[in-house]
Every structure is written in structure tokens, then in C-alpha cells.
Design an enzyme around this catalytic site. Structure first.
Site, PDB file in Angstrom:
ATOM      1  N   SER A  71       0.815  -1.209   0.000  1.00 56.91           N
ATOM      2  CA  SER A  71       0.000   0.000   0.000  1.00 56.91           C
ATOM      3  C   SER A  71       0.846   1.255   0.000  1.00 56.91           C
ATOM      4  CB  SER A  71      -0.934   0.012   1.223  1.00 56.91           C
ATOM      5  OG  SER A  71      -1.840  -1.068   1.177  1.00 56.91           O
ATOM      6  N   SER A 114      -3.262  -4.075  -2.668  1.00 60.23           N
ATOM      7  CA  SER A 114      -2.684  -2.764  -2.391  1.00 60.23           C
ATOM      8  C   SER A 114      -3.756  -1.722  -2.148  1.00 60.23           C
ATOM      9  CB  SER A 114      -1.818  -2.338  -3.586  1.00 60.23           C
ATOM     10  OG  SER A 114      -1.067  -1.197  -3.289  1.00 60.23           O
ATOM     11  N   ASP A 120      -3.741   2.009  -2.607  1.00 57.41           N
ATOM     12  CA  ASP A 120      -2.957   3.117  -3.167  1.00 57.41           C
ATOM     13  C   ASP A 120      -3.865   4.337  -3.314  1.00 57.41           C
ATOM     14  OD1 ASP A 120      -0.821   1.310  -3.433  1.00 57.41           O
ATOM     15  OD2 ASP A 120      -1.555   0.678  -5.401  1.00 57.41           O
TER      16      ASP A 120
END
Length: 380
Positions: A257, A295, A297
């Protein structure tokens, strides 16, 4: 609780220059006037490596010249995260509080502390609703994340201790226990100054890096398996177990992340700021992110500009996009370059070995302190 750890040299200190635009005086998000940063860092033996980082825009508040909200744009590159306050931010295009970054399971305590902090501001005695914004990444490899050690006092200390000027980077605050691109990750920051429609504007970025992929510096891959060798292998979690006790294939692992906060003094509305936030997330690809399934993001972009200033036209945004991409790329690299090796709760994350990295860059044609444009080789 400990004082912030002094980071190692950043990429620019070693002659690795990203892009051609000039930086602000501190090369930090705090180069945007009225933006401050504070950290609270916890390093306790091998069990805890975590913390909290505050990004504080002084324009928020109830005093003279202050506002209850600032325009803000959000772009979600991949949504496996717990960004507290995201829906109202996305729907209304404004931010009502400072931004806190911390560890995944501490995000909710941090949000409660942020509400306490803002409700105590003068002029907020009658406030009945508030949207705290708290981002996170998972530091559960190096820190006992289930302990949820972040308290209200830690969050308030980061907020109250926020300052302008240089920003501590590496294994500090919300980056104390993070990993990135095969190495120890952390907090990174950078800034750029650029002419926008005849006026010099500042763009600053701060990142909390904790994502997977292959570190890439000015187009040159620097795989951890090559530069760390047996150190990288010996510190890995056994394949049968997966990461943080999650069997392989059963769900996302931590370490995938990234939180990115961009601030600017350019007058932009939420729609334009969302476009800036997109470029912030896109910059992750320049340093080698693999944008994995697990992830989280996120890019947030806010402006401190006077609301009476005329908005930057869409066809004049290119310089701001370039400044954002450069600042975020350098901030991401700085988060890795400045981090130190950490022995943690479930293993070790090793720092990027500077000498080995520079040797590989030189072999690819890089010259210290020079960009591709002025003959330094490689992608700028």
C-alpha cells in the site's frame, strides 16, 4: 514513544536528481506555505515499529482568514485500504481536518483523536458533524499491529508538534514499520516550484511507502534480491506461511500500500485536484510499483490557495502535473533511500545499500547530480 530517527541521505544528497524542475527550500511538502508536518514514532525493541504522521494545513480553522474546509481531490489507484473519511471527501470535494497517516488497525483510534483535536479549536463549540481524514498502510511484518498501540496522546502529539521547514524522513512516524519495493520503506517528501500561467506555484508531496514491486531509479531496476542477496532471502517469511500469518492465496498480504498527500498553493477546485491526485498515484509506476491486488494506493491533493483567486484553466495544468509527478517520484525514492534497517516483530527489513545502488546506476550510464536533459544519462 521515541524521538524521530534521523534518516540516511536522500537520493538528491547522493546526486540522484529526479526531473528538471527546481525544488522549494526544504524540498518538502512544507514548502507550500501554511503546511506543517508532525511525527510521533514508536520503536520498542523488536515488537513495535509504528507511529503516526500529521499533515496540517494552517488555513483550516475558525480564526481570521481561516476556513472550515479546503478543496481536496481524491484518486484511488487500488482500494484495498481503510481511508477514513473517503466517501465524504470524494462526494463534497473538500477536507475539514488535518490528515493523519498511521498503521491499518490504528486508523480508527487516530480518527477519534483527530475529532477530539479539531472540536477543541476555538469557534468549533457548536460543531455537530466532522469528517476526519486518516490514511493507513499495514506495518504488521515489523510491528505487532494487533496490539494497536497508537493512542489519542500519540495522535495529538503529532498534530501539536507539527512544524514547517525540513521534515524527518525514513523510519519515522507512520513509516516506522513499513516496507517498500523489497527494502525498508517509510516517510518521504519532496517539492517542486513551477510557473503556472505566469505565476510561480509550489507543489509538495509526502508519502507513506509500503508497497511491492522492484525498486527502479531513473529507469534502472535495483532488485532487492540482487543488492541484498542472502540478507533479503534470510529475512523473508517462510513461503508456506505467507505474510503476517496469512497463508498464500487466502488473501492480500501487507506491504502493498501507499498513501500520498499532495499540497499546492495553486488555485484549483476539487475536479482539478482529483486530476493532480491521479498523477500522484501514477508516479508509483516510475519507481517500480507492481500495483498488486492487495494494495491500498491513495492520492489526496489539497490546495491552500485563497478562494478568491481565479482557478487555473484546464489547459494550463500541465506544469502542475509535471511538478506532481516529479515531487512524488522523489518522495517515494526518498522514503527508501533514507530508511534504516529494522529488526522487527516477524523479521527484518533491510535498508537499501547506497553504494551498491550507485554502482548499478553508474554501470547504466548515470552521472551524479545531472539529469537526462543536461547529459547525465538515463530517464530524468
Amino acid at each position: 514513544m521515541s524521538a524521530p530517527v534521523a534518516g540516511r541521505p536522500g537520493p538528491r544528497d547522493l546526486g540522484v536528481v529526479v526531473g528538471d524542475l527546481p525544488t522549494g527550500p526544504a524540498n518538502a511538502i512544507t514548502d507550500v506555505a501554511g503546511v506543517r508536518v508532525g511525527h510521533t514514532t514508536l520503536h520498542e525493541g523488536e515488537r513495535l515499529h509504528t507511529g503516526i504522521t500529521a499533515v496540517v494545513p494552517d488555513a483550516l480553522g475558525a480564526g481570521p482568514g481561516q476556513r472550515r474546509a479546503l478543496p481536496c481531490g481524491l484518486f484511488v489507484g487500488n482500494g484495498y485500504g481503510k481511508l477514513v473519511g473517503a466517501t465524504q471527501l470524494e462526494q463534497l470535494g473538500s477536507i475539514e481536518t488535518p490528515i493523519l497517516l498511521t498503521a491499518t488497525l490504528s486508523a480508527f483510534r487516530a480518527a477519534d483523536a483527530l475529532v477530539t483535536h479539531v472540536l477543541a479549536w476555538p469557534g468549533y463549540e457548536d460543531v455537530r458533524t466532522l469528517n476526519p481524514v486518516v490514511g493507513e498502510t499495514n506495518d504488521g511484518f515489523l510491528s505487532d499491529i494487533r496490539a494497536r498501540p497508537i493512542t489519542e496522546a500519540h495522535a495529538l502529539a503529532a498534530l501539536d508538534g507539527a512544524t514547517s521547514g525540513p521534515v524527518a524522513q525514513g523510519c519515522v512516524g507512520a513509516g516506522a514499520g513499513t516496507s517498500a519495493l523489497g527494502y525498508k520503506g517509510g516517510i518521504g517528501t519532496s517539492s517542486r516550484r513551477v510557473d503556472v500561467a505566469g505565476t510561480v506555484r509550489t507543489v509538495g508531496a509526502l508519502v507513506q511507502s509500503n508497497f511491492s514491486g522492484t525498486l527502479t531509479v531513473r529507469g534502472v531496476p535495483l532488485p532487492a534480491a540482487d543488492l541484498l542477496g542472502t540478507e533479503s532471502i534470510s529475512s523473508a517469511v517462510p513461503p508456506a506461511e505467507g505474510i503476517d500469518g496469512v497463508p498464500k492465496g487466502s488473501g492480500p498480504a501487507e506491504g502493498n500500500s501507499c498513501m500520498i498527500v499532495v499540497a499546492t498553493d495553486a488555485p484549483l477546485d476539487a475536479r482539478r485536484l482529483e486530476r493532480v491526485a491521479r498523477r500522484a498515484v501514477f508516479a508509483m509506476g516510475r519507481v517500480g510499483s507492481d500495483f498488486a491486488h492487495g494494495s491500498g494506493d491513495y492520492g489526496l491533493a489539497l490546495t491552500t490557495a485563497d478562494p478568491g483567486d481565479g482557478l487555473v484553466p484546464d489547459d494550463a495544468l500541465d506544469p502542475l502535473f509535471a511538478a506532481t509527478t516529479e515531487a512524488v517520484e522523489e518522495a517515494l525514492l526518498a522514503s527508501v533511500f533514507t530508511a534504516t534497517t529494522v529488526v522487527g516483530h516477524r523479521g527484518t527489513r533491510h535498508a537499501l545499500p547506497h553504494d551498491a545502488a550507485l554502482d548499478r546506476l553508474r554501470a547504466a550510464g548515470w552521472s551524479p547530480g545531472r539529469t537526462a536533459r543536461d547529459g547525465g544519462g538515463l530517464r530524468a
